[in-house]
Structure formats: C-alpha cells, structure tokens
Design a protein around this motif. Structure first.
Motif, PDB file in Angstrom:
ATOM      1  N   GLY A  28      99.222-104.560  23.297  1.00 61.59           N
ATOM      2  CA  GLY A  28      98.254-104.864  22.255  1.00 61.59           C
ATOM      3  C   GLY A  28      96.805-104.713  22.632  1.00 61.59           C
ATOM      4  O   GLY A  28      95.939-105.169  21.898  1.00 61.59           O
ATOM      5  N   GLY A  32      94.499-108.746  22.947  1.00 63.43           N
ATOM      6  CA  GLY A  32      95.780-109.422  23.016  1.00 63.43           C
ATOM      7  C   GLY A  32      96.149-109.836  24.425  1.00 63.43           C
ATOM      8  O   GLY A  32      96.737-110.901  24.642  1.00 63.43           O
ATOM      9  N   LYS A 423      95.962-105.907   8.858  1.00 64.25           N
ATOM     10  CA  LYS A 423      96.099-106.480  10.201  1.00 64.25           C
ATOM     11  C   LYS A 423      97.534-106.412  10.710  1.00 64.25           C
ATOM     12  O   LYS A 423      98.046-107.348  11.338  1.00 64.25           O
ATOM     13  CB  LYS A 423      95.623-107.944  10.231  1.00 64.25           C
ATOM     14  N   ALA A 424      98.195-105.311  10.439  1.00 64.62           N
ATOM     15  CA  ALA A 424      99.583-105.161  10.858  1.00 64.62           C
ATOM     16  C   ALA A 424      99.678-105.042  12.378  1.00 64.62           C
ATOM     17  O   ALA A 424      98.719-104.676  13.056  1.00 64.62           O
ATOM     18  CB  ALA A 424     100.196-103.927  10.197  1.00 64.62           C
ATOM     19  N   ASN A 425     100.859-105.335  12.912  1.00 62.04           N
ATOM     20  CA  ASN A 425     101.096-105.218  14.344  1.00 62.04           C
ATOM     21  C   ASN A 425     100.992-103.755  14.771  1.00 62.04           C
ATOM     22  O   ASN A 425     101.606-102.871  14.166  1.00 62.04           O
ATOM     23  CB  ASN A 425     102.487-105.759  14.675  1.00 62.04           C
TER      24      ASN A 425
END
Length: 443
Positions: A28, A32, A423-425
């Motif tokens: 990420g 992240g 804001k998708a993964n």
C-alpha cells in the motif's frame, strides 16, 4: 516530560519476528506502511511511544530514499542498535525484493504470451491512476503558499521540457528554499517545534559520539564503495553491472520525495541512455512493484534485472539475477548509512531551520517532478507512438493521435475514479484492471 520506552524492551528474537511480520504485510505504499508500523510498534507492542516514533518519522522524511524502509531501520536501531536496524531494514526490503525478482523472471520468459500481455496492459493503465493519486496527495501536503506552487511549476518545466538533470533540480530547489528562509519569506516547521521539546531517555548507542560517527561512516562507506570500485576494476565502466551500480548509487543520494519523484528520470536514463528497458516497460515494472510488499522503489530491481538479462553477456536468467542483486545493493546500502550515521544527531538536524526550509522546497519541487512522471506515463499508456519535437530550448512531446488507445483510457479513468473518488483498495483496483486487460487481449 520523560519519554521512555513504554513497555518492556523486546528480545532481539522477538523484534526480528515482529519486523518480519511488518515486512510481509507492508503493502500500500509509504502511507500504509508507516501506519502499519505505528499500529504494531506503538499501539500493539508499545515498544516506542508516540513522540519518539513521530520524531523518527520526521527525520526519515528528510532523507533521500524510501522513508518507510528507513523508518523501520530507525525503529530497529532504537531497540537494538545497529544490528536491530540492519535486521529491521533488511526484513522490510527482502520479501518484496524476492517477489519482484521472481516476477521479473516471469516477465522475461513468458511476457510475450497473450494472457500475460493482457495482464500487463491492464496493470499499466491502472498505474497511471496510481501516479495521479500520488500527485494529488503530495501536492496537498507540500504546496503551502504561492512560492512553493511556483517552485513546483518551475521544476516541472525544467525536467519535462528542458530535460535538466534531476540532481540539479533537487540542489537548485534546496538552495532556493534556504535563500527564501534567510530572506524571511519562508517559515520552516522547526519554529513550532521549539515549543514542544521532549527530553528523551535515549539508549546509550543513540548518543552522539565522534568516535562512533567516524567508525560507522568508515564501515558503511566501505560497504557502499568498495564493491563499486571492484566492479569498475574487474568489469570496466562500460559493463552493465558497473553502469547499474554507478547509476543507482547516484539515485540513492538524490531520491528526496520517494520513488515517484525519481521514476521519470530513471525511466528516461534506463530507456534512452543505457538501453536497459523499452519505453513502456517502466510502467510494467511499476505495476508489478505496486503489487508486492516493501518500498515502491523496488521497481528499480525490475530495471536492474532486465538490464542484466539483456546486456550482461550471460544466460538471461543468470544475468538478470546479477543485475537485480547489484541494484538492491547500491540502492539500499546508502539507506543504512543515512540512518546509522545521522540518527544520533537527529535533534540537531531537526532544529536547523534553514535546512528544514531547504527540504520543504525540495518537497515542492518533487510535486513538479511527479507531475512530469504522470505526463510521461500518461502519454505512453494512452498512445502507441510518442515522438519529440524541439522548440527553441524546449523539447516537447508529440503523440501520434492515430495511435490513441481507447481501451487503456477507459481502464485508466475507471481506476482513477475508484482510487481518487471512492478510495478503493489499491491492490484490488490493480487486480481488477489486470483482469480487464487479460479479458480484452483474450476475447
């Protein structure tokens, strides 16, 4: 206030297991990864308190290279000295390095298969959206005031249209930031820090020592430059491994702002100067690196692998592995040098106000450099043929309109909407884009 370690100091074995877990889960991107380290080291294990963790992060943000990897190294160093930092940093890098090397080998051997081509086609289109998302995030954080906006624009023009060297832009931006501060036109973050000083109870090995400084500097400069000298002597300056070692050593010293800031320059040099890659393969490498744990700058391992496979005069797989190892060594050894030598003096560095302003200016220039990366990637994703034309001192891109790829544009726009609007993964978005590319190429 006495900021000490809040919980019992971990054993070396327990710390090693924890940093191995961080390395395997570090997907990420840096945001992240930093959040993951905070959750495990501060909230869960309570080995570091909040002020110490944030202080380490501030220092690592000032360094060239991947800040998350250097933060892991710094935290390991706080807990167990140089051996702790070495283990933490290596465990942050090695899982992803092994994966990207394996993916590079697969790409080299079966990249021509239609299914694989479709997967890479979808990945490259989605990576354009990832770069645009990074540009938005960095610009919001870095462009505080008209002077920083202007600096970002100038940096974009300098690297995109004047083709000025990346290191020159970094040095010029730092000088401009220092001058603006000395002229009273730019305030650094160090002023506010003066009111929040915390008296840290530091372990013995973290205290500044001239003897430790010079011994650590000598050891790590030797680890960095002795292999470089051996390559120059044994293989000569023209050999691909020597060229990679020299090039990535330079990158390690100037990569302020993380991987995105340097990728356009690396791509330009690797494609146009050294011939290690084809124009669209940097996008392929970035897409692969986005799906692996560890710092995004591991995309350079893909670059080094392909360069070695094609130019080392060895069997392709052996040459590629050699190139990957050379790239890993000369990209990440300097990261350990910066932390182990500089960390004991972090308080001094933190309160040098003109230096903080200089690095703020570098961060603003990085926005312009990332914008150039987005333009460069976008042109090569959306158009099959991109030429260049001269106009005075400027070199302007000239895409062939007839080579526009509508399917790539659709995938890129969809990925951008998913990442930026919803804001998708990121891993999920890349996976869906890869499947879409495979479906298009197969059916």
């Amino acid at each position: 206030m006495d900021a000490t370690l809040q919980g019992p100091n971990p054993s070396f074995g327990e710390a090693t297991r924890t940093f191995a877990r961080i390395g395997l889960l570090s997907f990420g991107g840096p945001a992240g990864q930093i959040a993951l380290m905070h959750r495990i080291l501060v909230d869960e294990k309570r080995w570091l308190d909040e002020p110490r963790f944030l202080h380490a992060l501030n220092y690592c943000m000032l360094l060239p290279g991947p800040e998350a990897m250097q933060l892991a190294t710094y935290c390991g160093w706080l807990l167990h000295g140089i051996r702790g930092g070495l283990v933490a940093g290596l465990l942050f890098v090695l899982p992803g390095a092994l994966v990207i090397t394996a993916l590079s080998a697969i790409y080299l051997t079966v990249g021509h298969v239609a299914l694989v081509q479709g997967l890479l086609f979808g990945l490259k289109a989605a990576v354009l959206a990832v770069v645009l998302e990074a540009l938005i995030k960095v610009s919001r954080r870095a462009l505080k005031g008209g002077a920083m906006v202007a600096l970002a624009i100038v940096a974009f023009i300098a690297i995109a249209f004047l083709k000025l060297p990346f290191p020159l832009i970094v040095v010029a931006a730092a000088a401009i930031g220092a001058v603006l501060h000395l002229a009273g036109l730019q305030q650094s973050g160090a002023e506010a820090a003066d009111e929040d000083d915390v008296a840290y109870a530091m372990p013995e090995w973290t205290r500044p020592s001239a003897r430790r400084l010079f011994s650590t500097l000598a050891v790590w400069l030797g680890i960095w430059f002795v292999p470089l000298i051996i390559l120059w002597q044994a293989l000569g300056p023209a050999h691909v491994y020597t060229a990679e070692a020299t090039f990535f050593s330079k990158m390690a010293a100037v990569t302020f702002g993380g991987a995105y800031a340097v990728l356009a320059y690396v791509a330009q040099q690797a494609v146009e100067v050294h011939g290690w890659l084809k124009p669209d393969e940097m996008l392929t490498g970035l897409g692969l690196a986005e799906t692996t744990p560890g710092p995004l700058i591991l995309v350079l391992v893909f670059v080094g692998f392909l360069g070695g496979a094609r130019l080392a005069a060895l069997a392709p797989l052996a040459g590629g592995i050699g190139g990957a190892l050379v790239t890993l060594w000369f990209t990440f050894v300097p990261c350990f040098l910066w932390v182990f030598v500089g960390a004991p003096y972090v308080e001094t560095v933190r309160h040098v106000r003109w230096l903080a302003s200089a690095l703020s200016a570098v961060t603003a220039a990085v926005v312009g450099i990332i914008a150039n990366l987005a333009v460069w990637f976008g042109l090569h994703v959306l158009f099959g043929n991109v030429d260049e034309v001269g106009w005075g001192p400027f070199v302007l891109p000239a895409p062939e309109i007839g080579s526009f790829d509508a399917v790539a544009a659709v995938i890129a726009v969809a990925a951008g909407v998913a990442l930026i609007r919803f804001k998708a993964n990121m891993i999920a978005v890349l996976a869906v884009a890869a499947l879409a590319g495979m479906a298009w190429r197969m059916f």
